[in-house]
Design a protein around this motif. Structure first.
Motif, mmCIF file in Angstrom:
data_model
loop_
_atom_site.group_PDB
_atom_site.id
_atom_site.type_symbol
_atom_site.label_atom_id
_atom_site.label_comp_id
_atom_site.label_asym_id
_atom_site.label_seq_id
_atom_site.Cartn_x
_atom_site.Cartn_y
_atom_site.Cartn_z
ATOM 1 N N LEU A 143 0.622 -1.295 0.062
ATOM 2 C CA LEU A 143 0.174 -0.028 0.507
ATOM 3 C C LEU A 143 0.173 0.813 -0.236
ATOM 4 C CD1 LEU A 143 -2.325 -0.908 2.483
ATOM 5 C CD2 LEU A 143 -3.025 -0.676 0.297
ATOM 6 N N ALA A 144 1.788 1.236 0.968
ATOM 7 C CA ALA A 144 2.605 2.630 0.986
ATOM 8 C C ALA A 144 4.003 2.475 -0.415
ATOM 9 C CB ALA A 144 3.629 2.818 1.450
ATOM 10 N N GLN A 145 4.260 1.817 -1.190
ATOM 11 C CA GLN A 145 4.688 1.637 -2.273
ATOM 12 C C GLN A 145 3.547 2.284 -3.156
ATOM 13 O OE1 GLN A 145 6.302 -1.723 -3.060
ATOM 14 N NE2 GLN A 145 8.722 -1.115 -2.619
ATOM 15 N N ASP A 146 3.000 1.497 -3.053
ATOM 16 C CA ASP A 146 1.272 2.482 -4.907
ATOM 17 C C ASP A 146 0.655 2.873 -3.906
ATOM 18 O OD1 ASP A 146 -0.681 1.273 -6.267
ATOM 19 O OD2 ASP A 146 -2.161 2.125 -4.926
ATOM 20 N N ARG A 147 1.463 3.845 -3.251
ATOM 21 C CA ARG A 147 0.557 5.368 -2.947
ATOM 22 C C ARG A 147 1.757 6.790 -3.083
ATOM 23 N NH1 ARG A 147 -3.416 7.730 0.086
ATOM 24 N NH2 ARG A 147 -3.747 10.128 -0.661
ATOM 25 N N PHE A 148 2.744 6.245 -2.225
ATOM 26 C CA PHE A 148 4.345 6.349 -3.249
ATOM 27 C C PHE A 148 4.470 6.716 -4.855
ATOM 28 C CE2 PHE A 148 8.293 7.861 -3.639
ATOM 29 C CZ PHE A 148 8.566 8.678 -3.504
ATOM 30 N N THR A 149 4.355 6.055 -5.524
ATOM 31 C CA THR A 149 3.863 5.790 -7.087
ATOM 32 C C THR A 149 3.350 6.795 -7.458
ATOM 33 O OG1 THR A 149 3.165 3.426 -6.985
ATOM 34 C CG2 THR A 149 6.249 4.321 -7.258
ATOM 35 N N SER A 150 1.815 6.396 -7.466
ATOM 36 C CA SER A 150 0.819 7.067 -7.486
ATOM 37 C C SER A 150 0.746 8.669 -7.302
ATOM 38 C CB SER A 150 -0.052 6.010 -7.050
ATOM 39 O OG SER A 150 -0.973 5.336 -7.020
ATOM 40 N N ASP A 151 0.833 8.835 -6.045
ATOM 41 C CA ASP A 151 1.128 10.179 -6.246
ATOM 42 C C ASP A 151 2.459 11.236 -6.963
ATOM 43 O OD1 ASP A 151 -0.983 9.787 -4.204
ATOM 44 O OD2 ASP A 151 -0.015 10.375 -2.573
ATOM 45 N N TRP A 170 13.970 16.119 -0.261
ATOM 46 C CA TRP A 170 12.977 15.837 0.943
ATOM 47 C C TRP A 170 12.150 17.154 0.951
ATOM 48 C CZ3 TRP A 170 11.911 11.859 3.432
ATOM 49 C CH2 TRP A 170 11.117 12.036 4.541
ATOM 50 N N GLU A 171 11.866 18.629 1.001
ATOM 51 C CA GLU A 171 11.690 19.345 0.941
ATOM 52 C C GLU A 171 10.383 19.677 0.387
ATOM 53 O OE1 GLU A 171 14.785 23.022 2.728
ATOM 54 O OE2 GLU A 171 14.691 22.696 0.769
ATOM 55 N N ALA A 172 10.976 18.794 -1.716
ATOM 56 C CA ALA A 172 9.791 18.669 -2.386
ATOM 57 C C ALA A 172 8.843 17.589 -2.293
ATOM 58 C CB ALA A 172 10.826 18.951 -3.480
ATOM 59 N N ALA A 173 9.350 16.515 -1.976
ATOM 60 C CA ALA A 173 8.420 14.912 -1.565
ATOM 61 C C ALA A 173 8.197 14.812 -0.798
ATOM 62 C CB ALA A 173 9.337 13.982 -2.446
ATOM 63 N N HIS A 174 8.765 15.141 0.661
ATOM 64 C CA HIS A 174 8.012 14.706 1.811
ATOM 65 C C HIS A 174 6.937 14.670 2.767
ATOM 66 C CE1 HIS A 174 7.128 18.981 3.184
ATOM 67 N NE2 HIS A 174 6.855 18.590 5.244
ATOM 68 N N THR A 175 5.652 15.114 2.264
ATOM 69 C CA THR A 175 4.345 14.994 2.339
ATOM 70 C C THR A 175 3.783 14.059 1.869
ATOM 71 O OG1 THR A 175 3.988 17.437 2.225
ATOM 72 C CG2 THR A 175 2.004 16.337 2.095
ATOM 73 N N THR A 176 4.427 13.701 0.250
ATOM 74 C CA THR A 176 4.058 12.165 -1.285
ATOM 75 C C THR A 176 4.664 10.935 0.654
ATOM 76 O OG1 THR A 176 4.411 13.723 -2.573
ATOM 77 C CG2 THR A 176 4.722 11.449 -2.551
ATOM 78 N N VAL A 177 6.062 11.693 1.041
ATOM 79 C CA VAL A 177 6.262 10.719 2.069
ATOM 80 C C VAL A 177 5.741 10.207 2.914
ATOM 81 C CG1 VAL A 177 8.862 10.179 3.085
ATOM 82 C CG2 VAL A 177 8.788 10.099 1.223
ATOM 83 N N GLN A 178 4.638 10.892 4.011
ATOM 84 C CA GLN A 178 4.192 11.481 4.538
ATOM 85 C C GLN A 178 3.267 10.319 4.238
ATOM 86 O OE1 GLN A 178 3.988 15.173 5.874
ATOM 87 N NE2 GLN A 178 5.501 14.679 7.610
ATOM 88 N N THR A 179 2.761 11.162 3.431
ATOM 89 C CA THR A 179 0.776 10.348 2.921
ATOM 90 C C THR A 179 1.081 8.686 2.979
ATOM 91 O OG1 THR A 179 0.748 12.396 2.085
ATOM 92 C CG2 THR A 179 -0.909 10.084 1.241
#
Length: 265
Positions: A143-151, A170-179
């Motif tokens: 689920l985490a991999q799918d959500r990260f790559t999809s986002d 990290w500043e550009a993608a940290h929200t995507t990582v958190q989600t």
């Protein structure tokens, strides 16, 4: 003592799958073939496991147990990647590393540190516990991999804009990582929230059916659920960070061209 179940009784239970097939046919769901294949695979696989576990439980060396765990982890990684839509070169190795690291560390801690099994590789405990941890961790990782790559695919323009304005990867993608990490953790947390009120977990039920006292069964289940929750969280985080490293390079460039369909790579 548990009540013995004959193959005839198993066949009677298998006939219940006809309800699923009937619903699929009446509602034109197109799932009849998939239901038959899934039911057959499950039955054959579990019967084979039942035969193999008798031999496994007699083992007194850690190496065969670790080898079995390694095979289980490879299969778990394949299953996790198989459920992920956005894939990139190396995703299988990333899923394997995340699942292996989290599941083996937490299972080892549970066996040797919490439950204090002696020896820690006692197959009667090690194999079932590792199997439960792997099964739940692969779900979180998938689920985490799918959500990260999809986002990343959906919001790549916004991320590239941040990078162009001088943000680090990290500043550009940290929200995507958190989600993505949150998505991987949620199923286990939801299961824990209703356990005992809405559902009686399989391990606890199995122990009670086998003759263990409810108190002992409950304590085992609590321990295992905390181990599963920790492993799912650690595995989800590891998988997302590995995907983050693969898709955003050290020069702060987003590499969405690496994302694509197909099988594990």
């Amino acid at each position: 003592m548990s009540v013995p179940i004959s193959l005839f009784q198993v066949a009677l239970a298998a006939a219940l799958i006809g309800l699923n097939i009937l619903l699929s046919w009446r509602l034109r769901l197109g799932l009849g073939r998939d239901i038959l294949i899934a039911g057959t695979r499950m039955t054959v696989q579990l019967l084979l496991v039942g035969l193999i576990l008798g031999w496994v439980f007699a083992l007194r060396s850690p190496w065969p147990i670790l080898s079995i765990g390694l095979v289980m982890t490879v299969l778990a990684a394949q299953a996790a990647v198989g459920r992920t839509r956005g894939r990139y070169p190396g995703i299988f190795l990333d899923a394997f590393a995340a699942i292996f690291g989290s599941s083996f560390i937490l299972t080892g801690l549970a066996l040797s540190g919490i439950l204090q099994i002696r020896p820690w590789f006692e197959a009667q405990y090690a194999v079932p516990i590792l199997g439960m941890v792997l099964g739940n961790t692969l779900t979180g990782v998938s689920l985490a991999q799918d959500r990260f790559t999809s986002d990343l695919s959906v919001s790549h323009s916004a991320i590239e804009e941040r990078l162009a304005l001088g943000a680090t990867r990290w500043e550009a993608a940290h929200t995507t990582v958190q989600t993505a990490v949150r998505t991987g953790m949620v199923p286990t947390l939801n299961s824990m929230a209703v356990m005992g009120l809405v559902s009686l977990p399989g391990m606890m039920t199995g122990q009670i059916l086998a003759g263990a006292s409810p108190g002992v069964a409950v304590r085992y289940q609590i321990v295992i659920m905390f181990v599963i929750a920790a492993s799912s969280a650690l595995g989800s985080l590891g998988a997302v960070l590995l995907a983050y490293r693969a898709l955003l390079d050290p020069r702060d460039r987003l590499q969405t061209e690496r994302l694509g369909g197909g099988g594990p790579r």
